[in-house]
Enzyme design. Structure first.
Site, PDB file in Angstrom:
ATOM      1  N   THR A  92     -86.976  54.669  36.189  1.00 39.33           N
ATOM      2  CA  THR A  92     -86.686  53.240  35.999  1.00 39.33           C
ATOM      3  C   THR A  92     -85.368  53.110  35.239  1.00 39.33           C
ATOM      4  OG1 THR A  92     -87.890  52.979  33.904  1.00 39.33           O
ATOM      5  CG2 THR A  92     -89.170  52.718  35.933  1.00 39.33           C
ATOM      6  N   TYR A 150     -87.444  45.419  18.918  1.00 37.68           N
ATOM      7  CA  TYR A 150     -87.128  46.686  19.588  1.00 37.68           C
ATOM      8  C   TYR A 150     -87.959  47.826  18.974  1.00 37.68           C
ATOM      9  CZ  TYR A 150     -84.435  50.591  21.477  1.00 37.68           C
ATOM     10  OH  TYR A 150     -84.062  51.748  22.120  1.00 37.68           O
TER      11      TYR A 150
HETATM   12  N1  LIG Z   1     -78.855  54.590  23.766  1.00 39.07           N
HETATM   13  C1  LIG Z   1     -79.554  55.002  22.702  1.00 39.07           C
HETATM   14  O1  LIG Z   1     -78.993  55.380  21.651  1.00 39.07           O
HETATM   15  C2  LIG Z   1     -81.051  55.043  22.755  1.00 39.07           C
HETATM   16  C3  LIG Z   1     -81.738  55.505  21.612  1.00 39.07           C
HETATM   17  C4  LIG Z   1     -83.124  55.548  21.655  1.00 39.07           C
HETATM   18  C5  LIG Z   1     -83.799  55.148  22.786  1.00 39.07           C
HETATM   19  N2  LIG Z   1     -83.094  54.677  23.876  1.00 39.07           N
HETATM   20  C6  LIG Z   1     -83.860  54.260  25.056  1.00 39.07           C
HETATM   21  O2  LIG Z   1     -83.301  54.874  26.198  1.00 39.07           O
HETATM   22  C7  LIG Z   1     -83.636  54.097  27.359  1.00 39.07           C
HETATM   23  C8  LIG Z   1     -82.409  53.935  28.249  1.00 39.07           C
HETATM   24  O3  LIG Z   1     -81.465  53.144  27.577  1.00 39.07           O
HETATM   25  P1  LIG Z   1     -79.883  53.399  27.654  1.00 39.07           P
HETATM   26  O4  LIG Z   1     -79.445  53.733  26.280  1.00 39.07           O
HETATM   27  O5  LIG Z   1     -79.559  54.308  28.756  1.00 39.07           O
HETATM   28  O6  LIG Z   1     -79.351  51.919  27.901  1.00 39.07           O
HETATM   29  P2  LIG Z   1     -78.726  51.229  29.215  1.00 39.07           P
HETATM   30  O7  LIG Z   1     -77.553  51.975  29.698  1.00 39.07           O
HETATM   31  O8  LIG Z   1     -78.561  49.811  28.816  1.00 39.07           O
HETATM   32  O9  LIG Z   1     -79.882  51.372  30.284  1.00 39.07           O
HETATM   33  C9  LIG Z   1     -81.021  50.567  30.269  1.00 39.07           C
HETATM   34  C10 LIG Z   1     -81.549  50.448  31.671  1.00 39.07           C
HETATM   35  O10 LIG Z   1     -82.712  49.613  31.651  1.00 39.07           O
HETATM   36  C11 LIG Z   1     -82.554  48.638  32.682  1.00 39.07           C
HETATM   37  N3  LIG Z   1     -83.298  47.410  32.455  1.00 39.07           N
HETATM   38  C12 LIG Z   1     -83.081  46.452  31.513  1.00 39.07           C
HETATM   39  N4  LIG Z   1     -83.896  45.417  31.712  1.00 39.07           N
HETATM   40  C13 LIG Z   1     -84.667  45.712  32.799  1.00 39.07           C
HETATM   41  C14 LIG Z   1     -85.674  45.049  33.522  1.00 39.07           C
HETATM   42  N5  LIG Z   1     -86.071  43.804  33.188  1.00 39.07           N
HETATM   43  N6  LIG Z   1     -86.241  45.653  34.591  1.00 39.07           N
HETATM   44  C15 LIG Z   1     -85.820  46.876  34.999  1.00 39.07           C
HETATM   45  N7  LIG Z   1     -84.853  47.559  34.363  1.00 39.07           N
HETATM   46  C16 LIG Z   1     -84.274  46.987  33.278  1.00 39.07           C
HETATM   47  C17 LIG Z   1     -81.067  48.347  32.687  1.00 39.07           C
HETATM   48  O11 LIG Z   1     -80.698  47.655  33.879  1.00 39.07           O
HETATM   49  P3  LIG Z   1     -79.362  46.733  33.888  1.00 39.07           P
HETATM   50  O12 LIG Z   1     -78.201  47.677  33.942  1.00 39.07           O
HETATM   51  O13 LIG Z   1     -79.542  45.922  35.125  1.00 39.07           O
HETATM   52  O14 LIG Z   1     -79.388  45.932  32.624  1.00 39.07           O
HETATM   53  C18 LIG Z   1     -80.532  49.779  32.615  1.00 39.07           C
HETATM   54  O15 LIG Z   1     -80.574  50.378  33.874  1.00 39.07           O
HETATM   55  C19 LIG Z   1     -84.212  52.780  26.831  1.00 39.07           C
HETATM   56  O16 LIG Z   1     -85.623  52.818  26.926  1.00 39.07           O
HETATM   57  C20 LIG Z   1     -83.792  52.780  25.366  1.00 39.07           C
HETATM   58  O17 LIG Z   1     -84.680  52.036  24.561  1.00 39.07           O
HETATM   59  C21 LIG Z   1     -81.732  54.618  23.885  1.00 39.07           C
END
Ligand SMILES: NC(=O)c1ccc[n+]([C@@H]2O[C@H](COP(=O)([O-])OP(=O)(O)OC[C@H]3O[C@@H](n4cnc5c(N)ncnc54)[C@H](OP(=O)(O)O)[C@@H]3O)[C@@H](O)[C@H]2O)c1
Length: 311
Positions: A39, A192
């Site tokens: 996802t 969050y």
């Molecule tokens: N980056 C960090 O430092 C970090 C740290 C801890 C945990 N995480 C976790 O890692 C995971 C991935 O995040 P990321 O950092 O890679 O951020 P990201 O680049 O913003 O990716 C998030 C993804 O989730 C999708 N998404 C958002 N809303 C959605 C919805 N309603 N339905 C389906 N998909 C949806 C986004 O789609 P769109 O592009 O269309 O918005 C995007 O593909 C998340 O669960 C986040 O909480 C990240």
């Protein structure tokens, strides 16, 4: 001048130390013949995870909420890996209808599911409730993935040995499950953290409920990763320098998800929490079985799970 040089040298040193301390997935498992759902595969950690799994030969279903971004990611992964078995299916986790449609479409084209990676997540989407009556960030990060996973449990069971990987965060340590569906009860950051605690509690409880079925379930913290997740925060302003220096790249941030999806070492590992491809420490709250059970029944009610879908 000397001060600038000193700052630059310090930043380079921090960057190098960060690189050296990042965990890597060294498993060389080939994934040909495996079907994987990722996802949020169109950006950040999800894109890097889907890319690596496609490179290893898996059939990857990129489950994304935006058609254009989802299809663009699929084309890019096919181009970069040569793996033609990468497919886009629309999934908006903020809509229970969309989740049910996704599962129907997936099941109509695939006979099995080897790995489900609940990666998508968001913060700061607004405090209003969705049409399903759920605080938006809570639905995207926990209640939506909860429904999606439960609807896929029958096919995961049928495909066992199979795996569920849930991307949480170290910030689960600050979370609570009290009043999580009250509009305006919490600010964006606390919401969050709450949703990320739900991820770990859900992962642990699902692992307990699926014990002995051949379906293993684990959660993880990917590290602090330079992705668009920070667009919604004040950090965006310092993005290029701070994020580049101190945070992992998306490829580095995807390592623990990939490790849990492919590594033979994780064949029988379930109900654990990982960081940097090693078992990490979840908070005392996350280990609380009573709390996990309370969250489970609250989630069943809020997603309006049908009796025949319960596990
Ligand atoms: N980056 C960090 O430092 C970090 C740290 C801890 C945990 N995480 C976790 O890692 C995971 C991935 O995040 P990321 O950092 O890679 O951020 P990201 O680049 O913003 O990716 C998030 C993804 O989730 C999708 N998404 C958002 N809303 C959605 C919805 N309603 N339905 C389906 N998909 C949806 C986004 O789609 P769109 O592009 O269309 O918005 C995007 O593909 C998340 O669960 C986040 O909480 C990240």
């Amino acid at each position: 001048m000397w001060l600038l040089l000193w700052v630059a040298a310090t930043l380079i040193l921090i960057r190098m130390l960060n690189k050296l301390s990042n965990g890597r997935c060294y498993a060389d498992t080939v994934m040909s013949g495996k079907v994987v759902i990722v996802t949020g595969a169109n950006s950040g950690i999800g894109y890097a995870t889907a890319l690596e799994l496609a490179r290893r030969g898996a059939k990857v279903i990129a489950a994304c909420r935006d058609d254009e971004r989802g299809k663009a990611a699929v084309s890019s992964i096919i181009k970069r890996t040569g793996n033609q078995s990468v497919k886009y299916i629309h999934l908006d986790l903020s809509s229970f209808d969309s989740i049910r449609k996704f599962v129907k479409e997936f099941k109509s084209s695939e006979a099995k599911l080897d790995v489900l990676i609940n990666n998508a997540g968001a913060g700061g989407l607004g405090r209003k409730k969705t049409a399903d009556g759920i605080v938006r960030d809570m639905q995207v990060n926990h209640f939506g993935p909860f429904l999606l996973t439960l609807l896929l449990v029958p096919i995961l069971r049928k495909s066992a040995p199979s795996r569920v990987v849930i991307v949480s965060s170290i910030l689960h340590k600050f979370g609570t499950i009290a009043r999580i569906n009250e509009e305006n009860a919490y600010g964006y950051f606390q919401t969050y953290c709450n949703s990320k605690l739900c991820n770990v509690l859900f992962s642990n409880e699902l692992a307990r409920r699926l014990e002995g079925t051949g379906v293993v379930v684990n959660s993880l913290h990917p590290g602090q990763v330079n992705t668009s997740l920070y667009k919604a925060t004040a950090l965006e302003k310092l993005r290029s320098l701070v994020l580049y220096t101190f945070f992992k790249s998306p490829e580095e941030g995807a390592q623990t998800s990939i490790y849990l999806a492919v590594s033979d070492e994780c064949d029988l590992v379930s109900g654990r929490y990982f960081a940097d491809c090693e078992e990490g420490n979840m908070s005392a709250k996350a280990r609380d079985e009573g709390l996990a059970k309370r969250l489970w029944s609250m989630s069943e009610q809020l997603v309006k799970l049908r009796p025949e879908e319960a596990i």
